[in-house]
Design a protein around this motif. Structure first.
Motif, mmCIF file in Angstrom:
data_model
loop_
_atom_site.group_PDB
_atom_site.id
_atom_site.type_symbol
_atom_site.label_atom_id
_atom_site.label_comp_id
_atom_site.label_asym_id
_atom_site.label_seq_id
_atom_site.Cartn_x
_atom_site.Cartn_y
_atom_site.Cartn_z
ATOM 1 N N VAL A 137 0.834 -1.204 0.000
ATOM 2 C CA VAL A 137 0.000 0.000 0.000
ATOM 3 C C VAL A 137 0.868 1.253 0.000
ATOM 4 O O VAL A 137 0.584 2.224 -0.715
ATOM 5 C CB VAL A 137 -0.948 0.001 1.219
ATOM 6 N N GLU A 138 1.938 1.252 0.783
ATOM 7 C CA GLU A 138 2.822 2.421 0.830
ATOM 8 C C GLU A 138 3.437 2.711 -0.532
ATOM 9 O O GLU A 138 3.569 3.872 -0.940
ATOM 10 C CB GLU A 138 3.926 2.190 1.869
ATOM 11 N N GLU A 139 3.819 1.654 -1.258
ATOM 12 C CA GLU A 139 4.391 1.848 -2.598
ATOM 13 C C GLU A 139 3.349 2.417 -3.561
ATOM 14 O O GLU A 139 3.657 3.307 -4.364
ATOM 15 C CB GLU A 139 4.923 0.510 -3.121
ATOM 16 N N ALA A 140 2.116 1.914 -3.477
ATOM 17 C CA ALA A 140 1.054 2.419 -4.358
ATOM 18 C C ALA A 140 0.714 3.872 -4.015
ATOM 19 O O ALA A 140 0.484 4.690 -4.908
ATOM 20 C CB ALA A 140 -0.182 1.542 -4.239
ATOM 21 N N VAL A 141 0.675 4.193 -2.721
ATOM 22 C CA VAL A 141 0.375 5.565 -2.299
ATOM 23 C C VAL A 141 1.457 6.524 -2.787
ATOM 24 O O VAL A 141 1.167 7.650 -3.203
ATOM 25 C CB VAL A 141 0.244 5.644 -0.762
ATOM 26 N N LYS A 142 2.704 6.081 -2.741
ATOM 27 C CA LYS A 142 3.808 6.920 -3.217
ATOM 28 C C LYS A 142 3.628 7.271 -4.686
ATOM 29 O O LYS A 142 3.832 8.421 -5.099
ATOM 30 C CB LYS A 142 5.137 6.200 -2.990
ATOM 31 N N GLU A 143 3.243 6.273 -5.480
ATOM 32 C CA GLU A 143 3.008 6.523 -6.906
ATOM 33 C C GLU A 143 1.797 7.425 -7.109
ATOM 34 O O GLU A 143 1.827 8.343 -7.940
ATOM 35 C CB GLU A 143 2.795 5.196 -7.631
ATOM 36 N N LEU A 144 0.733 7.173 -6.357
ATOM 37 C CA LEU A 144 -0.475 8.011 -6.438
ATOM 38 C C LEU A 144 -0.148 9.454 -6.088
ATOM 39 O O LEU A 144 -0.529 10.391 -6.796
ATOM 40 C CB LEU A 144 -1.537 7.468 -5.491
ATOM 41 N N ASP A 145 0.570 9.641 -4.991
ATOM 42 C CA ASP A 145 0.904 10.989 -4.534
ATOM 43 C C ASP A 145 1.800 11.708 -5.530
ATOM 44 O O ASP A 145 1.652 12.907 -5.770
ATOM 45 C CB ASP A 145 1.587 10.916 -3.171
ATOM 46 N N GLY A 146 2.714 10.972 -6.130
ATOM 47 C CA GLY A 146 3.589 11.585 -7.136
ATOM 48 C C GLY A 146 2.800 12.095 -8.322
ATOM 49 O O GLY A 146 3.064 13.196 -8.834
ATOM 50 N N MET A 147 1.823 11.311 -8.763
ATOM 51 C CA MET A 147 0.996 11.737 -9.883
ATOM 52 C C MET A 147 0.151 12.956 -9.501
ATOM 53 O O MET A 147 -0.005 13.894 -10.293
ATOM 54 C CB MET A 147 0.087 10.591 -10.330
ATOM 55 N N ARG A 148 -0.371 12.964 -8.288
ATOM 56 C CA ARG A 148 -1.176 14.103 -7.821
ATOM 57 C C ARG A 148 -0.332 15.379 -7.725
ATOM 58 O O ARG A 148 -0.801 16.476 -8.006
ATOM 59 C CB ARG A 148 -1.806 13.771 -6.474
ATOM 60 N N ARG A 149 0.917 15.243 -7.320
ATOM 61 C CA ARG A 149 1.806 16.399 -7.231
ATOM 62 C C ARG A 149 2.135 16.946 -8.628
ATOM 63 O O ARG A 149 2.141 18.169 -8.842
ATOM 64 C CB ARG A 149 3.101 16.018 -6.507
ATOM 65 N N THR A 150 2.434 16.037 -9.551
ATOM 66 C CA THR A 150 2.751 16.465 -10.919
ATOM 67 C C THR A 150 1.579 17.198 -11.549
ATOM 68 O O THR A 150 1.737 18.261 -12.161
ATOM 69 C CB THR A 150 3.127 15.246 -11.782
ATOM 70 N N GLU A 151 0.376 16.610 -11.386
ATOM 71 C CA GLU A 151 -0.823 17.252 -11.921
ATOM 72 C C GLU A 151 -1.078 18.575 -11.222
ATOM 73 O O GLU A 151 -1.519 19.552 -11.838
ATOM 74 C CB GLU A 151 -2.022 16.311 -11.753
#
Length: 294
Positions: A137-151
Motif C-alpha cells: 500500500v505504501e508503494e502504491a500511495v507513493k506513486e499516487l501521490d507523485g501523480m497528484r503532485r505532478t498534476e
C-alpha cells in the motif's frame, strides 16, 4: 505544494508465500472518502490500509483494490461443519420419507452440500499479513501521490497564468473608468446643444451634477481593488501552499466572481462590459481548475 485530487497508483509485493497487488485511483471529492475492496478474510487490515492512505491524501475519493494470490499449500486449511452436515442429513431424510424416494444419503452427497466442507486460507499470523499489505500500500500511495503532485504543478501554473490575465483586465477597466465619465459629460452637453439648437447657454452646473451622479453609480473602484486583492491572494496561496488549499481557493474564486458581476452590473459602457465578460470567462476557467485541487 499544490496537489491535484486525481491520480493513480499501483504496486506488487511478495514475501515468498503471498503476492499482493494494490491498485488505487483518486478523483475529486469534497472530503477524504476511501473505499477498500479486498478479500473478506483480510478485512482486519482495512483500517491499516486506510490509515496509510490518509497520511498522504487529505481530500478526494480514493478507490482501492487489493488482491492476494499465490498462496502456498501451508496457508490452506480444511473446515468441516459437522452441525450443518447433520441438519442437511435430517432434512434430506425427511424429504426422502415424505415423498417415498429411493436412494441412499451418501458421504459424497453430504460433502457436496454448500459450506459443509471448505478450503480456507490460513491467515492466523495477522501481523505478517499486515506487514506485507503495508509495504504494498505504501508503494502504491507513493506513486499516487507523485501523480497528484505532478498534476498539481500543472494546475497551479495554469491558474497563475489566468490570474495574470485577470490582473491585466482589472488595469484596463481602471484606465477606462475616468474616460467613461468624461465621455458621458461630453455626450450630455452635445445632447443639450442638439435639443436647444445652440440658442442658449449650457447649464454647466447641471451637467456637472448629472456627471457626478453618473460617476457615483458607475464607480467600480471598490470592486476592482477587492478583485485585485483576491488575485494577489490566489497567487500567494498557490506559491506558498504547505497544506491542502482547495477549499480556500474555491472561496476566493467565488469572491472574485462576485466582484466581476458587480463591476459588470455597474458598467454603462460597452467597452468595460466586454472586458468584464472576458474576466468572468477566465474566472470560470480558474474555478474549474480549483475544483481539482486538494
Amino acid at each position: 505544494m499544490i496537489k491535484s485530487m486525481t491520480g493513480f497508483g499501483r504496486s506488487e509485493h511478495s514475501d515468498g508465500k503471498r503476492s499482493v497487488t494494490v491498485e488505487m485511483k483518486s478523483v475529486n471529492h469534497r472530503y477524504c472518502d476511501i473505499t477498500v475492496k479486498m478479500p473478506r478474510r483480510y478485512a482486519f487490515a482495512e483500517e491499516r490500509v486506510k490509515g496509510i492512505i490518509k497520511e498522504a491524501v487529505k481530500r478526494g475519493k480514493v478507490d482501492v483494490s487489493v488482491t492476494v494470490e499465490n498462496l502456498t499449500d501451508g496457508d490452506m486449511k480444511i473446515l468441516l461443519h459437522q452441525e450443518l452436515a447433520r441438519q442437511y442429513y435430517e432434512r434430506l431424510t425427511q424429504l426422502k420419507e415424505a415423498f417415498s424416494l429411493q436412494g441412499e444419503l451418501t458421504l459424497s452427497l453430504l460433502a457436496s452440500m454448500p459450506d459443509v466442507v471448505k478450503a480456507m486460507p490460513d491467515v492466523e499470523d495477522e501481523e505478517e499479513i499486515l506487514r506485507l499489505l503495508s509495504v504494498a500500500v505504501e508503494e502504491a500511495v507513493k506513486e499516487l501521490d507523485g501523480m497528484r503532485r505532478t498534476e498539481g504543478e500543472k494546475l497551479a501554473a495554469d491558474i497563475l497564468k489566468r490570474g495574470e490575465l485577470l490582473k491585466g483586465y482589472v488595469e484596463q477597466v481602471e484606465a477606462l473608468s475616468p474616460q467613461i465619465v468624461q465621455a458621458y459629460q461630453q455626450k450630455l452637453s452635445d445632447r443639450i446643444r442638439e435639443l436647444t439648437g445652440n440658442s442658449g447657454e449650457l447649464p454647466e452646473e447641471r451637467i456637472l451634477v448629472e456627471a457626478a451622479i453618473f460617476a457615483d453609480k458607475s464607480n467600480v473602484t471598490e470592486e476592482l481593488v477587492r478583485l485585485d486583492s483576491h488575485i494577489s491572494q490566489l497567487r500567494q496561496i498557490i506559491e506558498n501552499a504547505r497544506e491542502p488549499e482547495g477549499k480556500k481557493l474555491d472561496f476566493i474564486v467565488q469572491e472574485m466572481n462576485r466582484e466581476a458581476n458587480t463591476t459588470g452590473s455597474k458598467s454603462a459602457d460597452i467597452s468595460i462590459t466586454n472586458i468584464v465578460v472576458e474576466m468572468k470567462s477566465e474566472i470560470e476557467k480558474i474555478r474549474e481548475q480549483v475544483q481539482n485541487i486538494e
